[in-house]
Design an enzyme around this catalytic site. Structure first.
Site, PDB file in Angstrom:
ATOM      1  N   ASP A  88       1.127  -1.287   0.111  1.00 36.92           N
ATOM      2  CA  ASP A  88       0.044   0.426  -0.097  1.00 36.92           C
ATOM      3  C   ASP A  88       0.421   0.912  -0.008  1.00 36.92           C
ATOM      4  OD1 ASP A  88      -2.265   2.475   0.512  1.00 36.92           O
ATOM      5  OD2 ASP A  88      -3.170   0.287   1.713  1.00 36.92           O
ATOM      6  N   ASN A  89       0.771   1.883  -1.158  1.00 34.10           N
ATOM      7  CA  ASN A  89       1.267   3.598  -0.784  1.00 34.10           C
ATOM      8  C   ASN A  89       0.211   4.547   0.472  1.00 34.10           C
ATOM      9  OD1 ASN A  89      -1.311   4.159  -2.528  1.00 34.10           O
ATOM     10  ND2 ASN A  89       0.485   4.829  -4.033  1.00 34.10           N
ATOM     11  N   VAL A 107       1.562   0.051  -6.414  1.00 34.02           N
ATOM     12  CA  VAL A 107       0.815  -0.847  -6.571  1.00 34.02           C
ATOM     13  C   VAL A 107       1.430  -1.602  -8.589  1.00 34.02           C
ATOM     14  CG1 VAL A 107      -1.543  -0.626  -7.295  1.00 34.02           C
ATOM     15  CG2 VAL A 107      -0.880  -2.860  -7.231  1.00 34.02           C
ATOM     16  N   ASN A 163       0.895  -5.333 -14.085  1.00 35.99           N
ATOM     17  CA  ASN A 163       1.784  -5.626 -12.760  1.00 35.99           C
ATOM     18  C   ASN A 163       1.217  -6.958 -12.011  1.00 35.99           C
ATOM     19  OD1 ASN A 163       4.522  -5.021 -11.303  1.00 35.99           O
ATOM     20  ND2 ASN A 163       3.262  -3.400 -10.109  1.00 35.99           N
ATOM     21  N   TYR A 201     -11.395   6.249 -12.928  1.00 34.87           N
ATOM     22  CA  TYR A 201     -11.914   4.650 -12.507  1.00 34.87           C
ATOM     23  C   TYR A 201     -12.986   3.760 -13.186  1.00 34.87           C
ATOM     24  CZ  TYR A 201     -13.145   2.525  -8.048  1.00 34.87           C
ATOM     25  OH  TYR A 201     -13.768   1.873  -7.066  1.00 34.87           O
TER      26      TYR A 201
END
Ligand code: UDP
Length: 329
Positions: free
Chosen positions: A37-38, A63, A103, A149
Site C-alpha cells: 500500500d502507498n 502497486v 503488474n 476510475y
C-alpha cells in the site's frame, strides 16, 4: 513449509478500508499476508493491530511498481474508490488501475499465483438495466469525470481476461458494489461516512441532487467473505461476479435512517448532483449465490450501528488530539 490451507497471500491496497479487513481475516485464518500500500487514500493505523504479527508484512509502495515476491494468491484491491478521491489525480487513478493490474498479472505469470481483481459496479456506469446482472455491458461516459476510475477498472477487467486467454493465468474477477463499515476515513467523501460524520457533529446533511438516486449498501464483513469465497472458488470459474447487497434505498431514505439512528437534529440540505452520478444501482447476485453460496447477512441497521460507533470513537479521538495540540501550543 506451508500446507495447502496456509498460504502466503499478497493484498494490494491492504492498508485501505476493505483491504485492511481482508488482511485481518486472512491472518486470523492462519495465512501469511504481504500487504502492499502507498497510503494515498488510507492510513497506516488501519493495520496497526497487524504490524507486529509475525505472519504480516507491509511493503509501502505503489502497486504500479514492480513486485518481486513469492506468493500463492493475489488480491488486487489497490485504488482510491471514493469519487472525490479518485478524481483528484485522474491520471494517477488510470495508472493505478491499468499499470497496477498489469503488474499483478505479470507477478501471477511469474509465480503461478491465482489473482483476484477487485472490479466495481462503476463499470456499469449510469445503468440503463436495473438491477445490474454481470451480462450487462454498462453505460459509461468514457470522457467524463468518473472515466478515470470507470474506464480504468474496465481496462483492468479486459487485461485480466486477456492474460487468462493468452497465458492461462488463473484469474478471478469480482465487481464490488457500494460497501461501508469501520475504517472509512473521516474525510473519505462517500455518502455513508459523510452522513454519519455530519449527523454526529450536528452539521447539515448534504444530499446531492434531490436524493432520489439509489444505491445498495453491503457491510464490509460480508464483502470480505465474498472476496475470500471467490478467491477459493472452483478452478476455471473466472467470474465476473457481482458482490453487493441487493437491498436498494434512495439517498434521501438513507439520510433519514441515519439521522434517526444517530439521534441527530441535523438539517437535510440539497446540493448540486455531481456530473455522471448514477441514478440507480443495485446488484443482481444470483451468480454469487449459486456459484459461491454467498449472500450478505448483515442487516443495514446493524452494519450502520457498528459504523456509527466507529465514527463516534474517531471523532472523539480527533477532538482529543485537537485539544492536546491547542494546550501544547
Ligand atoms: N452523496 C450525497 N451526499 C454526500 C455524498 C454522496 O448525496 O455527501 C450521493 C452521491 O451523489 C451518490 C450517492 O450518494 O448519488 C453515493 O455516493 P458515493 O460517493 O458514496 O459513491 P458512488 O456510489 O457514487 O460511487
Amino acid at each position: 513449509m506451508t500446507t495447502n490451507s496456509e498460504r502466503r497471500i499478497l493484498v494490494t491496497g491492504g492498508g485501505g478500508f476493505i483491504g485492511s479487513h481482508l488482511c485481518q481475516r486472512l491472518i486470523d485464518s492462519g495465512h501469511s499476508v504481504l500487504c502492499v500500500d502507498n497510503f494515498v487514500s488510507s492510513v497506516p493505523s488501519n493495520i496497526a493491530a497487524l504490524l507486529d504479527h509475525p505472519q504480516f508484512e507491509l511493503i509501502q509502495q505503489d502497486v504500479a511498481l514492480p513486485l518481486d515476491v513469492q506468493v500463492h494468491q493475489i488480491y488486487n484491491l489497490a485504488c482510491p474508490a471514493s469519487p472525490i478521491q479518485y478524481q483528484r489525480d485522474a491520471v494517477q487513478t488510470i495508472r493505478t488501475n491499468v499499470a497496477g493490474a498489469m503488474n499483478v498479472l505479470e507477478l501471477a505469470k511469474a509465480t503461478g499465483a491465482r489473482v483476484l481483481q477487485a472490479s466495481t459496479s462503476e463499470i456499469y456506469g449510469d445503468p440503463a438495466v436495473h438491477p445490474q446482472p454481470e451480462s450487462y455491458w454498462g453505460h459509461v461516459n468514457p470522457i467524463g469525470v468518473r472515466a478515470c476510475y470507470d474506464e480504468g477498472k474496465r481496462c483492468a477487467e479486459a487485461l485480466f481476461f486477456a492474460y487468462h486467454h493468452q497465458f492461462s493465468i488463473d484469474i478471478k474477477v469480482v465487481r464490488i458494489f457500494n460497501t461501508y463499515g469501520p475504517r472509512t476515513q473521516l474525510n473519505d467523501g462517500r455518502v455513508i461516512s459523510n452522513f454519519i460524520v455530519q449527523a454526529l457533529r450536528g452539521e447539515d446533511i448534504t444530499i446531492y441532487g434531490d436524493g432520489s438516486q439509489t444505491r445498495s449498501f453491503c457491510y464490509v464483513d460480508d464483502m470480505v467473505s465474498g472476496l475470500i469465497a471467490m478467491m477459493n472458488s472452483e478452478p476455471g470459474f473466472t467470474g465476473p461476479v457481482n458482490l453487493g447487497n441487493p437491498e436498494e434505498l434512495s439517498i434521501l431514505e438513507l439520510a433519514q435512517v441515519l439521522r434517526k439512528q444517530t439521534d441527530s437534529h441535523s438539517q437535510l440540505v440539497f446540493k448540486a448532483l455531481p456530473q455522471d452520478d448514477p441514478r440507480q444501482r443495485m446488484p443482481e447476485i444470483e451468480l454469487a449465490r449459486q456459484r459461491l453460496g454467498w449472500y450478505p447477512t448483515t442487516p443495514l441497521v446493524v452494519g450502520l450501528e457498528r459504523t456509527i460507533d466507529y465514527f463516534r470513537r474517531e471523532l472523539a479521538a480527533a477532538s482529543k488530539e485537537t485539544t492536546s495540540t491547542t494546550i501544547t501550543a
